[in-house]
Design an enzyme around this catalytic site. Sequence first.
Site, PDB file in Angstrom:
ATOM      1  N   ARG A 110       2.424   5.075  38.047  1.00 19.27           N
ATOM      2  CA  ARG A 110       1.855   5.768  39.214  1.00 19.27           C
ATOM      3  C   ARG A 110       1.987   7.263  38.985  1.00 19.27           C
ATOM      4  NH1 ARG A 110       2.484   5.290  45.635  1.00 19.27           N
ATOM      5  NH2 ARG A 110       1.114   3.551  45.117  1.00 19.27           N
ATOM      6  N   HIS A 137      -6.905   3.226  42.580  1.00 20.88           N
ATOM      7  CA  HIS A 137      -5.746   2.448  43.033  1.00 20.88           C
ATOM      8  C   HIS A 137      -6.152   0.967  42.979  1.00 20.88           C
ATOM      9  CE1 HIS A 137      -1.983   1.544  44.708  1.00 20.88           C
ATOM     10  NE2 HIS A 137      -2.091   2.046  45.924  1.00 20.88           N
ATOM     11  N   GLN A 140      -4.213  -1.983  44.740  1.00 19.60           N
ATOM     12  CA  GLN A 140      -4.352  -1.977  46.195  1.00 19.60           C
ATOM     13  C   GLN A 140      -5.606  -2.755  46.613  1.00 19.60           C
ATOM     14  OE1 GLN A 140      -2.276  -0.384  48.661  1.00 19.60           O
ATOM     15  NE2 GLN A 140      -3.550  -1.669  49.971  1.00 19.60           N
ATOM     16  N   ASP A 233      -7.604   5.420  55.257  1.00 16.57           N
ATOM     17  CA  ASP A 233      -6.458   5.856  54.439  1.00 16.57           C
ATOM     18  C   ASP A 233      -6.063   7.239  54.953  1.00 16.57           C
ATOM     19  OD1 ASP A 233      -4.575   6.245  52.423  1.00 16.57           O
ATOM     20  OD2 ASP A 233      -6.047   6.569  50.828  1.00 16.57           O
ATOM     21  N   CYS A 277      -4.100   1.002  53.679  1.00 13.54           N
ATOM     22  CA  CYS A 277      -3.204   0.734  52.542  1.00 13.54           C
ATOM     23  C   CYS A 277      -1.753   1.101  52.864  1.00 13.54           C
ATOM     24  CB  CYS A 277      -3.686   1.486  51.312  1.00 13.54           C
ATOM     25  SG  CYS A 277      -3.830   3.259  51.575  1.00 13.54           S
ATOM     26  N   ARG A 316       0.374  -7.050  48.678  1.00  8.29           N
ATOM     27  CA  ARG A 316       0.563  -6.229  47.475  1.00  8.29           C
ATOM     28  C   ARG A 316       1.504  -6.957  46.512  1.00  8.29           C
ATOM     29  NH1 ARG A 316       0.096  -0.949  47.015  1.00  8.29           N
ATOM     30  NH2 ARG A 316       0.221  -1.555  44.832  1.00  8.29           N
TER      31      ARG A 316
HETATM   32  N1   CP Z   1      -0.223   1.455  49.553  1.00  4.40           N
HETATM   33  C1   CP Z   1       0.641   1.932  48.636  1.00  4.40           C
HETATM   34  O1   CP Z   1       0.306   2.083  47.457  1.00  4.40           O
HETATM   35  O2   CP Z   1       1.861   2.188  49.124  1.00  4.40           O
HETATM   36  P1   CP Z   1       3.041   2.982  48.379  1.00  4.40           P
HETATM   37  O3   CP Z   1       2.563   4.401  48.221  1.00  4.40           O
HETATM   38  O4   CP Z   1       4.202   2.847  49.310  1.00  4.40           O
HETATM   39  O5   CP Z   1       3.286   2.340  47.050  1.00  4.40           O
HETATM   40  N1  NVA Z   2      -4.775   8.015  48.992  1.00  2.00           N
HETATM   41  C1  NVA Z   2      -3.359   7.881  49.155  1.00  2.00           C
HETATM   42  C2  NVA Z   2      -2.940   6.480  48.912  1.00  2.00           C
HETATM   43  C3  NVA Z   2      -1.477   6.195  49.097  1.00  2.00           C
HETATM   44  C4  NVA Z   2      -1.112   4.767  48.838  1.00  2.00           C
HETATM   45  C5  NVA Z   2      -2.639   8.833  48.219  1.00  2.00           C
HETATM   46  O1  NVA Z   2      -3.051   8.952  47.062  1.00  2.00           O
HETATM   47  O2  NVA Z   2      -1.685   9.474  48.636  1.00  2.00           O
END
Ligand code: CP
Ligand code: NVA
Length: 332
Positions: A110, A137, A140, A233, A277, A316
């Site tokens: 990530r 993502h 997700q 989101d 999400c 998830r």
């Molecule tokens: N939705 C999601 O990816 O959550 P986190 O940022 O907590 O991993």
């Molecule tokens: N779009 C958001 C998603 C978090 C799970 C971000 O990148 O922060």
Amino acid sequence: MKSPATLKGRSLLTLDDLSDEEMSQLIDFASELKTRKADGVRGSLLERKNIAMIFEKSSTRTRCAVAVAAADEGGRAEHLSAQDIHLGKKESTADTARVLGKMFDGILFRGFKQKTVELLAMHSGIPVWNGLTDESHPTQAIADLMTVKEKFNRLSGLKLVYIGDGRNNVANSLMMGCAKCGVSFVNCTPPTLSPNSELVANATAVAQRNGATVAVTDDPGNAVVDANVIYTDVWVSMGEEDQREERIRLLRPYQVNMDLMTQTGNLDSGSVIFLHCLPAFHDSNTDITAKSGALEVTDDVFEHECSHVFAEAENRMHTTKALLIASMVGEA
Ligand code: CP
Ligand code: NVA
């Protein structure tokens, strides 16, 4: 159980890496794993599998999904904060990838750049999963579509409206995920936040072969009519904090509230659900919303029976487990 055995040894960097059939198979395999866990079965499908989790950005769900999925099946996951390892500082991504590839069986990444996850996949020799980058993502979107299928017992022919920051990672992956599953996708966003036109063209081609459509609009009232899923989101993604004021100004008219849910025409019949999400800025959820009120979603929607956000978060874990098994083990 039926895992998508064709995924063995492969990485998931964007949803383009899955065929339409593999995407559906992963969702169904995750449902089987969910039932199996509910029945109290503790498996050993990931026995002796070691997973490295590299995080340049924060995470609750993604990190916990991998940790629990691995533990449930006899594997283990090692959390590597980018602050603690040499990646990109004293050591190139390629060299780090080669080291991790000698010790681990898979890597979840990530972070910021899509290029980093691509380099890890190119040089590690083991499956690499994108747990969120600035651009996509994919894990997700698999969980999101599993959640939709749980509610409606089908995906093909449904309509999902994503409303908010139309060019972020979640919107990009959801667009392709819907296209692969035959779900018609509407991205409702101000013109300045429109998705990349090449991504829209790619998703449109995929949607067409599955009898679905992709549309981009800036008109929430029209977009949501007949929607089965309203999805939003955060308005400010990780790494874009300096744009907060401008985003809030731009996206206020795109807030998901009860008026908008009612305009779908599907609320009373129970034919529309709300997904996010997470984490979400709803009413007084955080210090930020305590000062400014709800941002992308109001409490009356977030807490309503149409909201499936916590089932989505749980999924998830099940979808991540399906992905880990399919790509590190194959047949199950
Ligand atoms: N939705 C999601 O990816 O959550 P986190 O940022 O907590 O991993
Ligand atoms: N779009 C958001 C998603 C978090 C799970 C971000 O990148 O922060």
